[in-house]
Design a protein around this motif. Structure first.
Motif, short mmCIF file in Angstrom:
data_model
loop_
_atom_site.label_atom_id
_atom_site.label_comp_id
_atom_site.label_asym_id
_atom_site.label_seq_id
_atom_site.Cartn_x
_atom_site.Cartn_y
_atom_site.Cartn_z
N TYR A 71 4.85 11.85 2.21
CA TYR A 71 5.90 10.83 2.07
C TYR A 71 5.91 10.27 0.65
CZ TYR A 71 8.37 6.40 2.53
OH TYR A 71 9.23 5.35 2.34
N ARG A 72 4.74 9.93 0.14
CA ARG A 72 4.64 9.37 -1.21
C ARG A 72 5.27 10.31 -2.24
NH1 ARG A 72 -1.69 7.74 -0.63
NH2 ARG A 72 -1.38 5.73 0.42
N ARG B 282 7.30 7.30 -3.64
CA ARG B 282 6.74 6.00 -3.26
C ARG B 282 5.20 6.09 -3.31
NH1 ARG B 282 11.51 6.38 -0.95
NH2 ARG B 282 12.95 4.66 -0.94
N LYS C 170 2.73 4.17 -3.74
CA LYS C 170 1.85 3.15 -3.15
C LYS C 170 2.09 2.94 -1.66
CE LYS C 170 1.21 0.83 -7.51
NZ LYS C 170 1.19 -0.39 -8.25
N ALA C 171 2.91 3.78 -1.05
CA ALA C 171 3.22 3.64 0.37
C ALA C 171 1.96 3.76 1.22
CB ALA C 171 4.24 4.68 0.80
N GLN D 18 8.23 1.12 6.84
CA GLN D 18 8.50 1.04 5.41
C GLN D 18 9.63 0.05 5.15
OE1 GLN D 18 6.37 2.98 3.30
NE2 GLN D 18 5.43 3.07 5.33
N SER D 19 9.63 -0.55 3.96
CA SER D 19 10.66 -1.53 3.63
C SER D 19 11.98 -0.87 3.24
CB SER D 19 10.18 -2.44 2.49
OG SER D 19 9.88 -1.66 1.35
N SER D 20 11.95 0.41 2.88
CA SER D 20 13.17 1.11 2.50
C SER D 20 13.57 2.09 3.60
CB SER D 20 12.98 1.83 1.18
OG SER D 20 11.90 2.73 1.28
#
Length: 180
Positions: A126-127, A132, A134-135, A140-142
């Motif tokens: 995912y990162r 992202r 630092k995910a 997730q916020s997005s």
């Protein structure tokens, strides 16, 4: 039926069809298919993969399903895809560029089908795929494709940080969220 070693080796680079459709509550996205999955045509088919037991422990399926029963998932509001479609022996064979390109394709798929939630199974993928760095796992916020995202641990047997029980607990958190 268990594929032969020759059939598994010959599956390199193959794909496993997405299990998507309308009205999904959760679309699970693996990193990419294993050679075993590509040889069988079933997602998360490799013996030792904990996806199917984790789904059941989380209360997302009424019983532990076999990979060959993946066709039952849409009736339960669940689907499966991958960040990268190409089968490999290990996810670390994928380049960052391939993960990013796969993330773009995944975003288009999600925007088209609009599941209630996209659950990506693997924080490192995912990162990389979505830029992202630092995910962490969890909601997730997005969004991706306008859909809420929840990052879960990879169920591969190679992920020694989690047991089937802790995977089931993490997946149960997803089930309890409004989008799940």
């Amino acid at each position: 039926m268990k594929p032969s070693p020759e059939e598994i080796a010959a599956a390199a680079g193959r794909t496993v069809p997405d299990l998507v459709g309308p009205d999904l509550r959760i679309l699970f996205s693996g990193i990419n298919p294993s050679l075993y999955s590509a040889a069988t045509g079933h997602h998360f088919a490799r013996p030792g993969n904990r996806f199917w037991p984790a789904l059941h422990l989380a209360g997302l399926t009424p019983r532990r399903l076999h990979p060959s029963e993946q066709g039952l998932l849409p009736g339960l509001g669940l689907g499966i895809t991958n960040v990268v479609a190409r089968a490999t022996a290990r996810a670390d064979e994928l380049s960052p560029a391939e993960l990013k390109a796969g993330g773009e394709v995944l975003a288009e798929l999600v925007a088209r089908w609009r599941p209630g939630c996209l659950a990506i199974l693997g924080v490192t993928a995912y990162r990389t795929a979505f830029g992202r760095p630092k995910a962490t796992t969890g909601p997730q916020s997005s969004t991706i494709g306008g859909v809420p995202v929840h990052v879960l641990p990879n169920p591969s047997g190679l992920n020694a940080h989690y047991t089937v029980e802790t995977l089931g607990a993490a997946y149960a958190v997803l089930r309890a969220t409004p989008a799940g």
